[in-house]
Scaffold this motif. Sequence first.
Motif, PDB file in Angstrom:
ATOM      1  N   SER A 102       0.846  -1.191   0.000  1.00 25.66           N
ATOM      2  CA  SER A 102       0.000   0.000   0.000  1.00 25.66           C
ATOM      3  C   SER A 102       0.881   1.241   0.000  1.00 25.66           C
ATOM      4  N   LEU A 103       0.369   2.315  -0.606  1.00 30.05           N
ATOM      5  CA  LEU A 103       1.086   3.581  -0.542  1.00 30.05           C
ATOM      6  C   LEU A 103       0.884   4.160   0.856  1.00 30.05           C
ATOM      7  N   ALA A 104       1.994   4.393   1.541  1.00 30.28           N
ATOM      8  CA  ALA A 104       1.947   4.861   2.920  1.00 30.28           C
ATOM      9  C   ALA A 104       2.288   6.338   3.050  1.00 30.28           C
ATOM     10  N   GLY A 105       2.975   6.888   2.050  1.00 29.95           N
ATOM     11  CA  GLY A 105       3.369   8.283   2.117  1.00 29.95           C
ATOM     12  C   GLY A 105       3.991   8.715   0.811  1.00 29.95           C
ATOM     13  N   PHE A 106       4.279  10.009   0.731  1.00 31.67           N
ATOM     14  CA  PHE A 106       4.896  10.552  -0.480  1.00 31.67           C
ATOM     15  C   PHE A 106       5.740  11.763  -0.142  1.00 31.67           C
ATOM     16  N   ILE A 107       6.626  12.096  -1.046  1.00 30.54           N
ATOM     17  CA  ILE A 107       7.343  13.360  -1.000  1.00 30.54           C
ATOM     18  C   ILE A 107       7.444  13.865  -2.429  1.00 30.54           C
ATOM     19  N   ALA A 108       6.980  15.086  -2.626  1.00 34.30           N
ATOM     20  CA  ALA A 108       7.032  15.729  -3.935  1.00 34.30           C
ATOM     21  C   ALA A 108       8.132  16.774  -3.899  1.00 34.30           C
ATOM     22  N   VAL A 109       8.883  16.859  -4.985  1.00 31.25           N
ATOM     23  CA  VAL A 109       9.993  17.804  -5.103  1.00 31.25           C
ATOM     24  C   VAL A 109       9.746  18.627  -6.361  1.00 31.25           C
TER      25      VAL A 109
END
Length: 164
Positions: A64-71
Motif C-alpha cells: 500500500s502507498l503509505a506516504g509521499f514526498i514531492a519535489v
Amino acid sequence: MIIRPIEINDAEEFLELNRRIDESGFMLHEPGERKTTVEQQKQAIERISFEERSALFVAELDKSLAGFIAVFGGKMKRDQHSAYLALGVHDAFHGRGIATKLIKYVFEWAEETGISRLELTVIKDNVKAINLYEKMGFRVEGEKVHSLMIDGSPANEYYMYKLV
C-alpha cells in the motif's frame, strides 16, 4: 518498505492517499476539498516525470502507498539549484520512520540532481512536523503571517530550508 518514483498506475491509490492525508488538517487542501480526477492525477504524474529537477516519490509498505514526498525544482537559471518539498504520510503508518526515509531519499536525489537548497512551508502549529524537519537539518528561515485561513481563523506558516 520501498521508496520509489511514482508510476502512472499509482494514480488512483495516490489520490486516496492524498485525500486521507488532507484529513489531518495540516495540508494545503481542506479535508474533502481535493477534486482531482484519476485522469487528471495520471496527467500530473506524467508531467512531473518529464521535469528534470522535479520528482514524486512514494513509500510503499505492505503493498500500500503509505506516504509521499514531492519535489518541485526551480525552472529558471537563478533558482534551478533549489527545490520546494511537500510531504505527507498516511496516519495509519505514523511512527514507522516513513517521513524520515522519504526525506533522506530526497537528500540523495538532490545531490545527484545538482540541487543544493531544499525548502518547504509548514503550519506553525504542526509541532510534530517541525520537530521532524529540524531533526533532519532544516532550519526556520522566516514566518508567513496569516498565510492560510483554517476554519475561518488566520494561521501562520514557517518557511524552512536545508542546504544539501
